[in-house]
Scaffold this active site. Structure first.
Site, PDB file in Angstrom:
ATOM      1  N   ASP A  11     -16.450   4.002 -26.872  1.00  0.00           N
ATOM      2  CA  ASP A  11     -15.466   4.719 -27.540  1.00  0.00           C
ATOM      3  C   ASP A  11     -15.717   6.133 -27.424  1.00  0.00           C
ATOM      4  O   ASP A  11     -16.806   6.448 -28.035  1.00  0.00           O
ATOM      5  CB  ASP A  11     -15.284   4.412 -28.773  1.00  0.00           C
ATOM      6  CG  ASP A  11     -14.423   3.065 -28.809  1.00  0.00           C
ATOM      7  OD1 ASP A  11     -13.647   2.642 -27.957  1.00  0.00           O
ATOM      8  OD2 ASP A  11     -14.435   2.094 -29.931  1.00  0.00           O
ATOM      9  N   ASP A 130      -3.543  -2.202 -30.057  1.00  0.00           N
ATOM     10  CA  ASP A 130      -4.252  -1.927 -31.385  1.00  0.00           C
ATOM     11  C   ASP A 130      -3.274  -2.752 -32.403  1.00  0.00           C
ATOM     12  O   ASP A 130      -2.329  -2.545 -32.838  1.00  0.00           O
ATOM     13  CB  ASP A 130      -4.189  -0.737 -31.856  1.00  0.00           C
ATOM     14  CG  ASP A 130      -5.207   0.002 -30.637  1.00  0.00           C
ATOM     15  OD1 ASP A 130      -6.033  -0.661 -30.198  1.00  0.00           O
ATOM     16  OD2 ASP A 130      -5.076   1.138 -30.728  1.00  0.00           O
TER      17      ASP A 130
END
Lengths: 262, 224
Positions: A11, A130
């Site tokens: 990330d 998500d």
């Protein structure tokens, strides 16, 4: 027989690898180019580079950092974050990505999935979602809602429905991020994994919550996922990748053997 | 002492997929790769690489239009160092059934066919094997070759394909892989090697094979 996969996720926030907890409070985990080289050597099966703030900030992915990271990678490589158009797909593939991950833009305009699949092939379209448990759903019949903009904005879209739709539109695989489990190292949301994996025929990649080899094993067996994405557990060297793979292989999961130490 | 000249490896660019990954992997193991867009640019090269992803018919059209078909045929028939990857393996065959039949380069007698059969059909709760065959799968070496030196018995390589090659002469088969059927995942003869899997994406195993290729190019060059 195809092996189940361990995927390391980088990330990236403004050029550095970070790790959040429940999508918040990023803490520095290192340089993406160095980490990519390290995981490549340690025997991870795939790498994902995710620009976590590109979408929220409405800007392009940092192609230079992604490209320099790709130079160190000799395994399948996925790039995502802020991908909105076919031109974005093309630019990212050109940097050396094998697959492109879409999330927010696909929820806003689902046709993007089909257009990309037609142009570049389903095998390179990864639908990342998500998902967060809906507070109003009873525990015995849980539901999960999709969020966009890095977990900031609820959409009202049911995660299982969206996964089915994504497959119909032409996605080649699904990365299933649990917002509740992200960065907790307390285990994947196995119920979520199973609900989505049972609903679609394409590979589902569990993401969010890995803290021990046992968590990975659970995602690949009870969770019925084809792959497990790991981040904290790798960045902070709690368990080397070889240990996680050995743990799963010894329990009968088909894994790609890591090279013996030379 | 004479300076060692690094083998010069030409990678064919015919508009079928990204060549950067193949180029950077060959460079990583000490090769000197360059991407060429016309057959004339192969002059002086000591090895030829034919990569490629996409549809067989379109790939053959592009090879023919650019004149690369002639180059590859002459190169392989002369047993000069050659590496085919994925579609670059399939194109060597007589024909493919992908949107066809479509004729190939016919350097290896045989057909390119789609994965099919009971193993790919759902059976009760079990979903059946997937097409494309995508991911890491095991290599069974059935005929040793210089490129496979140091490749361990249980090694896995990375695949992405929906069609596989079926050579008429089993002598061509160097490696097999199981996906519902035991199929030929690499062919080899002399200085010619071609694989269905992607060495440039197969981690250590792939880099070992590419190191072997660079070595083979060098050896072949010094003999000639």
């Amino acid at each position: 027989m195809l092996a189940k996969r361990i995927i390391c996720c980088l990330d990236v926030d403004r050029g550095r690898v970070v790790k959040c907890i429940k999508f918040l409070d990023p803490r520095d985990a290192g340089d993406p180019v160095e980490l990519a080289a390290r995981y490549n050597v340690e025997g991870v099966d795939e790498l994902t580079f995710y620009d976590i703030t590109a979408s929220h900030e409405g800007r392009q992915i940092m192609l230079d950092v992604a490209g320099r990271t790709a130079e160190e990678v000799f395994i399948p490589f996925t790039i995502g974050g802020g991908i909105r158009t076919i031109d974005d797909f093309r630019a990212v593939l050109k940097t050396g990505a094998d697959k492109v991950s879409v999330n927010t833009a696909a929820l806003k305009r689902p046709e993007l999935i089909g257009e990309a699949a037609e142009r570049f092939g389903s095998q390179c379209v990864v639908l990342s979602m998500d998902a967060k448990r809906s507070a109003d759903a009873p525990p015995e019949s849980p539901r999960w809602e999709c969020y966009i903009n890095g977990g900031r904005v609820p959409t009202g879209v049911d995660a299982v429905d969206w996964a089915r739709r994504g497959e119909e539109l032409g996605a080649g695989e699904i990365v299933l991020n649990s917002i509740d489990a992200d960065g907790t190292m307390a285990g994947y949301d196995i119920e979520l994994c199973r609900a989505v994996a049972d609903a679609v025929g394409i590979p589902v990649i569990a993401s969010g919550g890995a803290g021990t080899p046992d968590h990975v094993y659970a995602a690949l067996t009870d969770g019925r996922c084809e792959a497990a994405l790991i981040a904290s557990i790798a960045h902070f060297s709690a368990h080397p990748i070889a240990e996680i793979k050995d743990f799963c292989a010894q329990r009968g999961v088909s894994m790609r053997p890591t090279a013996p130490p030379s | 002492m004479a300076k060692e000249v690094m083998p010069d490896i030409a990678i064919i660019d015919y508009g079928m997929g990204n060549l950067r990954n193949v180029e950077k992997a060959l460079a990583r193991v000490g090769g000197q790769p360059r991407i060429i867009a016309s057959p004339e640019e192969a002059d002086g090269a000591r090895a030829l690489v034919l990569p490629g992803v996409g549809a067989f018919g379109q790939a053959m059209d592009r090879l023919t239009e650019s004149g690369f078909d002639r180059l590859v045929k002459d190169w392989v028939r002369a047993d000069r160092p050659f590496l085919g990857i994925c579609l670059g393996l399939q194109l060597l065959f007589t024909e493919s059934e992908e949107f066809g039949p479509v004729s190939g380069l016919d350097l290896v007698s045989g057909r390119v066919v789609r994965f099919r059969g009971p193993a790919f059909e759902p059976d009760g709760d079990a979903p059946g094997l997937k097409v494309p065959h995508m991911g890491w799968n095991r290599l069974n070496i059935v005929n040793p070759h210089a490129l496979l030196e140091g490749v361990l018995e249980d090694a896995m390589a990375y695949f992405v394909h929906s069609y596989y090659c079926a050579p008429d002469d089993p002598g061509w088969t160097a490696v097999t892989t199981d996906h519902g059927i035991e199929f030929t995942s690499a062919v080899a003869r002399g200085n010619v090697f071609a694989s269905q899997f992607h060495p440039e994406k197969s981690g250590d195993l792939g880099l070992t094979m590419l190191t072997n290729f660079v070595r083979l190019v060098h050896a072949a060059g010094s003999r000639g």
